[in-house]
Motif scaffolding. Structure first.
Motif, PDB file in Angstrom:
ATOM      1  N   VAL A 180     -86.473   0.020 -49.517  1.00 51.35           N
ATOM      2  CA  VAL A 180     -87.284   0.521 -48.414  1.00 51.35           C
ATOM      3  C   VAL A 180     -87.499   2.030 -48.492  1.00 51.35           C
ATOM      4  O   VAL A 180     -88.596   2.535 -48.260  1.00 51.35           O
ATOM      5  CB  VAL A 180     -86.639   0.152 -47.062  1.00 51.35           C
ATOM      6  CG1 VAL A 180     -87.459   0.710 -45.897  1.00 51.35           C
ATOM      7  CG2 VAL A 180     -86.492  -1.352 -46.947  1.00 51.35           C
ATOM      8  N   ARG A 181     -86.431   2.765 -48.802  1.00 53.64           N
ATOM      9  CA  ARG A 181     -86.531   4.226 -48.867  1.00 53.64           C
ATOM     10  C   ARG A 181     -85.396   4.784 -49.709  1.00 53.64           C
ATOM     11  O   ARG A 181     -84.389   4.110 -49.946  1.00 53.64           O
ATOM     12  CB  ARG A 181     -86.471   4.836 -47.462  1.00 53.64           C
ATOM     13  CG  ARG A 181     -85.183   4.523 -46.705  1.00 53.64           C
ATOM     14  CD  ARG A 181     -85.197   5.084 -45.289  1.00 53.64           C
ATOM     15  NE  ARG A 181     -84.027   4.654 -44.535  1.00 53.64           N
ATOM     16  CZ  ARG A 181     -82.842   5.243 -44.584  1.00 53.64           C
ATOM     17  NH1 ARG A 181     -82.666   6.302 -45.349  1.00 53.64           N
ATOM     18  NH2 ARG A 181     -81.832   4.784 -43.871  1.00 53.64           N
ATOM     19  N   VAL A 182     -85.596   6.017 -50.161  1.00 58.23           N
ATOM     20  CA  VAL A 182     -84.555   6.695 -50.935  1.00 58.23           C
ATOM     21  C   VAL A 182     -83.535   7.254 -49.946  1.00 58.23           C
ATOM     22  O   VAL A 182     -83.901   7.986 -49.024  1.00 58.23           O
ATOM     23  CB  VAL A 182     -85.145   7.832 -51.790  1.00 58.23           C
ATOM     24  CG1 VAL A 182     -84.035   8.545 -52.559  1.00 58.23           C
ATOM     25  CG2 VAL A 182     -86.190   7.279 -52.762  1.00 58.23           C
ATOM     26  N   PRO A 183     -82.260   6.931 -50.096  1.00 61.09           N
ATOM     27  CA  PRO A 183     -81.259   7.361 -49.115  1.00 61.09           C
ATOM     28  C   PRO A 183     -80.809   8.806 -49.297  1.00 61.09           C
ATOM     29  O   PRO A 183     -80.979   9.401 -50.362  1.00 61.09           O
ATOM     30  CB  PRO A 183     -80.101   6.405 -49.383  1.00 61.09           C
ATOM     31  CG  PRO A 183     -80.195   6.149 -50.862  1.00 61.09           C
ATOM     32  CD  PRO A 183     -81.674   6.090 -51.148  1.00 61.09           C
ATOM     33  N   THR A 184     -80.240   9.356 -48.243  1.00 60.73           N
ATOM     34  CA  THR A 184     -79.562  10.636 -48.312  1.00 60.73           C
ATOM     35  C   THR A 184     -78.064  10.359 -48.415  1.00 60.73           C
ATOM     36  O   THR A 184     -77.622   9.210 -48.311  1.00 60.73           O
ATOM     37  CB  THR A 184     -79.849  11.486 -47.062  1.00 60.73           C
ATOM     38  OG1 THR A 184     -79.375  10.770 -45.902  1.00 60.73           O
ATOM     39  CG2 THR A 184     -81.341  11.744 -46.904  1.00 60.73           C
ATOM     40  N   LEU A 185     -77.278  11.398 -48.589  1.00 62.68           N
ATOM     41  CA  LEU A 185     -75.833  11.238 -48.736  1.00 62.68           C
ATOM     42  C   LEU A 185     -75.213  10.499 -47.554  1.00 62.68           C
ATOM     43  O   LEU A 185     -74.378   9.609 -47.724  1.00 62.68           O
ATOM     44  CB  LEU A 185     -75.171  12.614 -48.892  1.00 62.68           C
ATOM     45  CG  LEU A 185     -73.643  12.644 -48.958  1.00 62.68           C
ATOM     46  CD1 LEU A 185     -73.124  11.834 -50.143  1.00 62.68           C
ATOM     47  CD2 LEU A 185     -73.152  14.087 -49.037  1.00 62.68           C
ATOM     48  N   SER A 186     -75.654  10.822 -46.340  1.00 62.53           N
ATOM     49  CA  SER A 186     -75.074  10.199 -45.150  1.00 62.53           C
ATOM     50  C   SER A 186     -75.421   8.715 -45.031  1.00 62.53           C
ATOM     51  O   SER A 186     -74.765   7.977 -44.298  1.00 62.53           O
ATOM     52  CB  SER A 186     -75.523  10.942 -43.887  1.00 62.53           C
ATOM     53  OG  SER A 186     -76.937  10.898 -43.773  1.00 62.53           O
ATOM     54  N   ASP A 187     -76.462   8.270 -45.730  1.00 61.05           N
ATOM     55  CA  ASP A 187     -76.873   6.861 -45.671  1.00 61.05           C
ATOM     56  C   ASP A 187     -76.043   5.968 -46.588  1.00 61.05           C
ATOM     57  O   ASP A 187     -75.967   4.756 -46.368  1.00 61.05           O
ATOM     58  CB  ASP A 187     -78.343   6.710 -46.097  1.00 61.05           C
ATOM     59  CG  ASP A 187     -79.307   7.390 -45.153  1.00 61.05           C
ATOM     60  OD1 ASP A 187     -79.049   7.366 -43.939  1.00 61.05           O
ATOM     61  OD2 ASP A 187     -80.312   7.946 -45.641  1.00 61.05           O
ATOM     62  N   VAL A 188     -75.461   6.552 -47.621  1.00 67.44           N
ATOM     63  CA  VAL A 188     -74.799   5.760 -48.659  1.00 67.44           C
ATOM     64  C   VAL A 188     -73.375   5.410 -48.225  1.00 67.44           C
ATOM     65  O   VAL A 188     -72.604   6.307 -47.872  1.00 67.44           O
ATOM     66  CB  VAL A 188     -74.772   6.518 -50.001  1.00 67.44           C
ATOM     67  CG1 VAL A 188     -74.130   5.656 -51.087  1.00 67.44           C
ATOM     68  CG2 VAL A 188     -76.182   6.917 -50.418  1.00 67.44           C
ATOM     69  N   PRO A 189     -73.009   4.135 -48.247  1.00 67.66           N
ATOM     70  CA  PRO A 189     -71.682   3.711 -47.757  1.00 67.66           C
ATOM     71  C   PRO A 189     -70.559   3.900 -48.781  1.00 67.66           C
ATOM     72  O   PRO A 189     -69.947   2.946 -49.240  1.00 67.66           O
ATOM     73  CB  PRO A 189     -71.912   2.229 -47.442  1.00 67.66           C
ATOM     74  CG  PRO A 189     -72.944   1.798 -48.448  1.00 67.66           C
ATOM     75  CD  PRO A 189     -73.868   2.986 -48.608  1.00 67.66           C
ATOM     76  N   TYR A 190     -70.301   5.153 -49.134  1.00 68.78           N
ATOM     77  CA  TYR A 190     -69.187   5.421 -50.042  1.00 68.78           C
ATOM     78  C   TYR A 190     -67.863   5.174 -49.320  1.00 68.78           C
ATOM     79  O   TYR A 190     -67.693   5.611 -48.173  1.00 68.78           O
ATOM     80  CB  TYR A 190     -69.211   6.875 -50.520  1.00 68.78           C
ATOM     81  CG  TYR A 190     -70.360   7.229 -51.429  1.00 68.78           C
ATOM     82  CD1 TYR A 190     -70.508   6.631 -52.665  1.00 68.78           C
ATOM     83  CD2 TYR A 190     -71.295   8.198 -51.046  1.00 68.78           C
ATOM     84  CE1 TYR A 190     -71.561   6.967 -53.499  1.00 68.78           C
ATOM     85  CE2 TYR A 190     -72.346   8.548 -51.872  1.00 68.78           C
ATOM     86  CZ  TYR A 190     -72.478   7.931 -53.106  1.00 68.78           C
ATOM     87  OH  TYR A 190     -73.521   8.272 -53.931  1.00 68.78           O
ATOM     88  N   PRO A 191     -66.893   4.524 -49.973  1.00 67.67           N
ATOM     89  CA  PRO A 191     -65.584   4.312 -49.340  1.00 67.67           C
ATOM     90  C   PRO A 191     -64.766   5.597 -49.241  1.00 67.67           C
ATOM     91  O   PRO A 191     -63.824   5.672 -48.465  1.00 67.67           O
ATOM     92  CB  PRO A 191     -64.890   3.315 -50.283  1.00 67.67           C
ATOM     93  CG  PRO A 191     -65.982   2.745 -51.132  1.00 67.67           C
ATOM     94  CD  PRO A 191     -67.008   3.822 -51.254  1.00 67.67           C
ATOM     95  N   VAL A 192     -65.108   6.601 -50.042  1.00 63.47           N
ATOM     96  CA  VAL A 192     -64.400   7.881 -50.023  1.00 63.47           C
ATOM     97  C   VAL A 192     -65.407   9.010 -49.838  1.00 63.47           C
ATOM     98  O   VAL A 192     -66.608   8.816 -49.994  1.00 63.47           O
ATOM     99  CB  VAL A 192     -63.605   8.105 -51.335  1.00 63.47           C
ATOM    100  CG1 VAL A 192     -62.491   7.075 -51.463  1.00 63.47           C
ATOM    101  CG2 VAL A 192     -64.512   8.063 -52.561  1.00 63.47           C
ATOM    102  N   HIS A 193     -64.904  10.179 -49.534  1.00 63.14           N
ATOM    103  CA  HIS A 193     -65.765  11.340 -49.309  1.00 63.14           C
ATOM    104  C   HIS A 193     -66.286  11.876 -50.637  1.00 63.14           C
ATOM    105  O   HIS A 193     -65.506  12.268 -51.504  1.00 63.14           O
ATOM    106  CB  HIS A 193     -64.967  12.427 -48.586  1.00 63.14           C
ATOM    107  CG  HIS A 193     -65.752  13.669 -48.289  1.00 63.14           C
ATOM    108  ND1 HIS A 193     -66.951  13.639 -47.616  1.00 63.14           N
ATOM    109  CD2 HIS A 193     -65.504  14.973 -48.590  1.00 63.14           C
ATOM    110  CE1 HIS A 193     -67.415  14.879 -47.500  1.00 63.14           C
ATOM    111  NE2 HIS A 193     -66.561  15.699 -48.086  1.00 63.14           N
ATOM    112  N   MET A 194     -67.600  11.865 -50.806  1.00 63.75           N
ATOM    113  CA  MET A 194     -68.223  12.410 -52.005  1.00 63.75           C
ATOM    114  C   MET A 194     -68.763  13.807 -51.706  1.00 63.75           C
ATOM    115  O   MET A 194     -69.267  14.064 -50.600  1.00 63.75           O
ATOM    116  CB  MET A 194     -69.359  11.503 -52.482  1.00 63.75           C
ATOM    117  CG  MET A 194     -68.905  10.144 -52.995  1.00 63.75           C
ATOM    118  SD  MET A 194     -67.916  10.283 -54.523  1.00 63.75           S
ATOM    119  CE  MET A 194     -67.699   8.533 -54.912  1.00 63.75           C
ATOM    120  N   GLU A 195     -68.683  14.680 -52.696  1.00 63.47           N
ATOM    121  CA  GLU A 195     -69.102  16.072 -52.520  1.00 63.47           C
ATOM    122  C   GLU A 195     -70.075  16.489 -53.625  1.00 63.47           C
ATOM    123  O   GLU A 195     -69.717  17.241 -54.528  1.00 63.47           O
ATOM    124  CB  GLU A 195     -67.877  16.980 -52.514  1.00 63.47           C
ATOM    125  CG  GLU A 195     -66.897  16.672 -51.401  1.00 63.47           C
ATOM    126  CD  GLU A 195     -65.596  17.441 -51.537  1.00 63.47           C
ATOM    127  OE1 GLU A 195     -65.365  18.349 -50.715  1.00 63.47           O
ATOM    128  OE2 GLU A 195     -64.837  17.148 -52.476  1.00 63.47           O
TER     129      GLU A 195
END
Length: 205
Positions: A180-195
């Motif tokens: 549907v759309r290209v996600p931003t960092l906050s949209d992606v359900p990472y199990p850990v904090h990505m930087e």
């Protein structure tokens, strides 16, 4: 193809985090790093060490991309308008193997890479066997009809371990996923904090 398929959980132990959020990860039972000196207390990381770890964590999450592939993504993102760190995430999440994994057609991102390369996936009705294929907004990814009853696929679809993100429209009945759309960092359900901002700092030194 990555050489880490059989030893992927060593990545978890080396980084000290369960980066895929898998219940079988050894980091859930033992937080030490692998190797005979793994029990030693870890020293505080320098700025460079923190940047390197952020890069290794993000690179490892996507089936442990090799350095050449990952750096190429950074270079491409740095040439585009907008936040480089956000663009890196967008480019990674447009990979076909990442979309197959997010749609819960397979249980792991490593399985997604193999699933694509073995010809089980169609994009807009055409078979694609390149895991790094870049999906565009509006593209429809689906599992081939002959592959829909594979035990791995049935297990993944029924798993309550993770949810599908809202930038995909997934129909598990038809085994399709629309980008549907290209996600931003906050949209992606990472199990850990990505930087990804630290990844940008690492490469721009």
């Amino acid at each position: 193809m990555t050489k880490r398929i059989r030893a992927k959980y060593k990545i978890d132990r080396r980084l000290g985090e369960n980066i895929w959020g898998r219940p079988k990860s050894p980091i859930n039972r033992r937080e030490s790093r692998p190797g005979q000196h793994g029990e030693r207390r870890m020293q505080k990381l320098s700025d460079y060490g923190q940047q390197l770890k952020a890069k290794q964590k993000l690179k490892g999450y996507y089936a442990n991309l090799n350095e050449r592939q990952f750096h190429k993504i950074y270079v491409e993102a740095s040439r585009m308008k907008g936040s480089t760190s956000e663009l890196i995430i967008g480019l990674l999440e447009r990979r076909l193997d990442a979309v197959v994994y997010r749609a819960k057609f397979v249980p792991t991102v490593f399985a997604a890479r193999q699933f694509v390369s073995h010809g089980h996936v169609l994009v807009n009705g055409r078979r694609v066997t390149v895991s790094s294929y870049r999906v565009k907004v509006g593209d429809v990814v689906e599992v081939r009809e002959k592959s829909r009853q594979l035990p791995m696929v049935l297990e993944a679809v029924k798993s309550a371990e993770r949810d599908t993100p809202d930038y995909l429209e997934v129909d598990h009945g038809r085994m399709t996923a629309k980008y549907v759309r290209v996600p931003t960092l906050s949209d992606v359900p990472y199990p850990v904090h990505m930087e990804p901002n630290l990844v940008v700092e690492f490469y721009s030194r």
